[in-house]
Design an enzyme around this catalytic site. Structure first.
Site, PDB file in Angstrom:
ATOM      1  N   ARG A  46       0.854  -1.193   0.000  1.00 28.82           N
ATOM      2  CA  ARG A  46       0.000   0.000   0.000  1.00 28.82           C
ATOM      3  C   ARG A  46       0.889   1.240   0.000  1.00 28.82           C
ATOM      4  NH1 ARG A  46      -1.402   1.591   4.561  1.00 28.82           N
ATOM      5  NH2 ARG A  46      -2.305  -0.358   5.308  1.00 28.82           N
ATOM      6  N   LYS A 195      -8.068   7.222 -19.212  1.00 28.03           N
ATOM      7  CA  LYS A 195      -8.374   7.757 -20.543  1.00 28.03           C
ATOM      8  C   LYS A 195      -7.119   7.713 -21.419  1.00 28.03           C
ATOM      9  CE  LYS A 195     -12.190   8.395 -18.284  1.00 28.03           C
ATOM     10  NZ  LYS A 195     -12.538   9.630 -17.606  1.00 28.03           N
TER      11      LYS A 195
HETATM   12  C1  LIG Z   1     -13.030  10.041 -16.346  1.00 28.00           C
HETATM   13  C2  LIG Z   1     -12.705  11.362 -15.799  1.00 28.00           C
HETATM   14  C3  LIG Z   1     -12.487  11.545 -14.425  1.00 28.00           C
HETATM   15  C4  LIG Z   1     -12.656  10.425 -13.422  1.00 28.00           C
HETATM   16  O1  LIG Z   1     -11.710   9.424 -13.600  1.00 28.00           O
HETATM   17  P1  LIG Z   1     -11.979   7.860 -13.271  1.00 28.00           P
HETATM   18  O2  LIG Z   1     -10.701   7.223 -13.682  1.00 28.00           O
HETATM   19  O3  LIG Z   1     -13.168   7.435 -14.071  1.00 28.00           O
HETATM   20  O4  LIG Z   1     -12.233   7.778 -11.808  1.00 28.00           O
HETATM   21  C5  LIG Z   1     -12.139  12.808 -13.991  1.00 28.00           C
HETATM   22  N1  LIG Z   1     -12.012  13.834 -14.854  1.00 28.00           N
HETATM   23  C6  LIG Z   1     -12.218  13.693 -16.176  1.00 28.00           C
HETATM   24  C7  LIG Z   1     -12.062  14.877 -17.078  1.00 28.00           C
HETATM   25  C8  LIG Z   1     -12.567  12.460 -16.696  1.00 28.00           C
HETATM   26  O5  LIG Z   1     -12.789  12.333 -18.008  1.00 28.00           O
END
Ligand SMILES: *Cc1c(COP(=O)(O)O)cnc(C)c1O
Length: 379
Positions: A46, A195
């Site tokens: 962790r 992303k």
């Molecule tokens: C997807 C997203 C998040 C959240 O991220 P997760 O990995 O889904 O928890 C935050 N900000 C933006 C701009 C995103 O596209």
């Protein structure tokens, strides 16, 4: 080191045991000690894990920062930033932001006594009216999701610095290939690495990068104390994704430009939201703080009809109807019913998230197939 080299080598060293070029996946929770407290720098996963550390060093390198931290999701990374605050503190945030961030702020942290102001920041001086002695954090997303508004990071950072407030930038849409907020004066850069950084729609992860040692120590403390870390296998996958970030982004930008121009010239389209257009209200700021305009595009159809939008997203074949963005494959989403479903209708319409709005994450397929797919769905 230039960016295209950093994505591959930044913060990396070859494995000390066998010289493996990629960091091994250290799938272990604990590490042997020779006598209590004597170990090779790792005690419990962790707190630290060598695969995660390799990734955290890569995060720091590509954002031109000193310290990187990896979390189990983008929201876990945001959560760690908000945990720097105390009851009574106030946050000024963009009003057009990721729905999950809005939900975390209003449904969780408001109940802990933190006050959030959601405002339009396309004109950075709007922020000043919301700053008082309790203001501790400015939260910026640029380009914003899904309206593709652009916020002047340098201008916001000078307001933050003058008032001794932390500035955090969600850099998920732009990625460090297009925009490096720490260079523009931000204190914290946050990513949903789910992303573009991961880039292959196969792992959920979050990232923070900072320059200040005290701030990094506080965040490392929160990361370990709250425990929202990511595993070594996921760390490996995101590290692998980052190695092609620059070539993927180059193609996302080329395809994004072609799709934006196609949509802008289509008779059924009302508005196209993309910062690369000269007509975009903050095009000049986008040009000055981003190196290109990316593959995220939103548009509305004439008549602003909910059913039309649903029909279009259903008819798309190469574009997959799905939440999320930033992978190699093209995705389409309907924010009003999907990503922004958790924001009340009046609230979302104020920022332009109307019923016919469709958001595209333009992938890196052949551009002819993407345009043909949009053409048939619109017709
Ligand atoms: C997807 C997203 C998040 C959240 O991220 P997760 O990995 O889904 O928890 C935050 N900000 C933006 C701009 C995103 O596209």
């Amino acid at each position: 080191m230039k960016f295209n080299t950093k994505v591959i080598h930044g913060g990396q060293e070859h494995d000390k045991a066998y010289g493996a070029v990629m960091p091994p996946i250290y799938q272990t929770t604990t590490y042997a000690q020779t006598t209590p407290g004597r170990h090779k720098g790792y005690e419990y996963s962790r707190t630290h894990n060598p695969t995660r550390n390799a990734l955290e060093n890569a995060f720091a390198s590509i954002e031109n920062g000193k310290f990187g931290l990896a979390f189990g999701s983008g929201l876990a990374a945001i959560d760690a930033v908000i945990k720097l605050l105390k009851p009574g503190d106030e946050v000024v945030s963009t009003n057009d932001l990721y729905g999950g961030s809005f939900r975390l702020f209003t449904k969780i942290y408001q109940d802990f006594g933190i006050k959030f102001h959601f405002i339009g920041m396309q004109n950075a001086s709007n922020i000043e009216a919301y700053v008082n002695k309790n203001t501790k954090l400015i939260w910026v997303e640029t380009p914003t999701n899904p309206m593709m508004n652009i916020i002047d990071i340098k201008a916001v950072s000078s307001i933050a610095k003058n008032n001794n407030i932390l500035l955090a930038v969600d850099n998920t849409f732009a990625t460090p290939y297009l925009q490096q907020p720490l260079n523009l004066g931000a204190d914290i850069v946050m990513h949903s690495a789910t992303k573009y950084l991961g880039g292959h729609s196969d792992v959920v992860m979050g990232a923070l990068t900072v320059n200040d040692k005290d701030l990094a120590d506080k965040l490392y403390f929160i990361q370990n104390a709250s425990g929202a870390i990511c595993g070594p296998q996921d760390s490996f996958l995101v590290l692998r994704g980052i190695k092609t970030l620059h070539v993927r982004m180059q193609r996302h930008c080329e395809n994004g430009t072609a799709v934006a121009e196609f949509l802008a010239n289509h008779p059924k389209i009302e508005n196209v939201y993309w910062p690369g257009f000269k007509s975009h209200p903050n095009h000049e700021i986008a040009k000055s703080q981003m190196s290109d305009f990316g593959g995220m595009i939103s548009f509305t159809t004439k008549g602003n009809n909910y059913e039309d939008a649903i029909k279009i997203v259903e008819k798309l074949n190469v574009f997959t109807l799905a939440e999320s963005l930033g992978g190699v494959e093209s995705l389409a989403g309907h924010p009003a019913s999907m990503t922004h479903g958790s924001i009340p209708k009046e609230e979302r319409e104020k920022t332009g998230v109307v019923d016919s709005l469709i958001r595209l994450s333009v992938g890196i397929e052949d551009i002819d197939d993407l345009i043909a797919d949009l053409e048939q769905a619109l017709n």
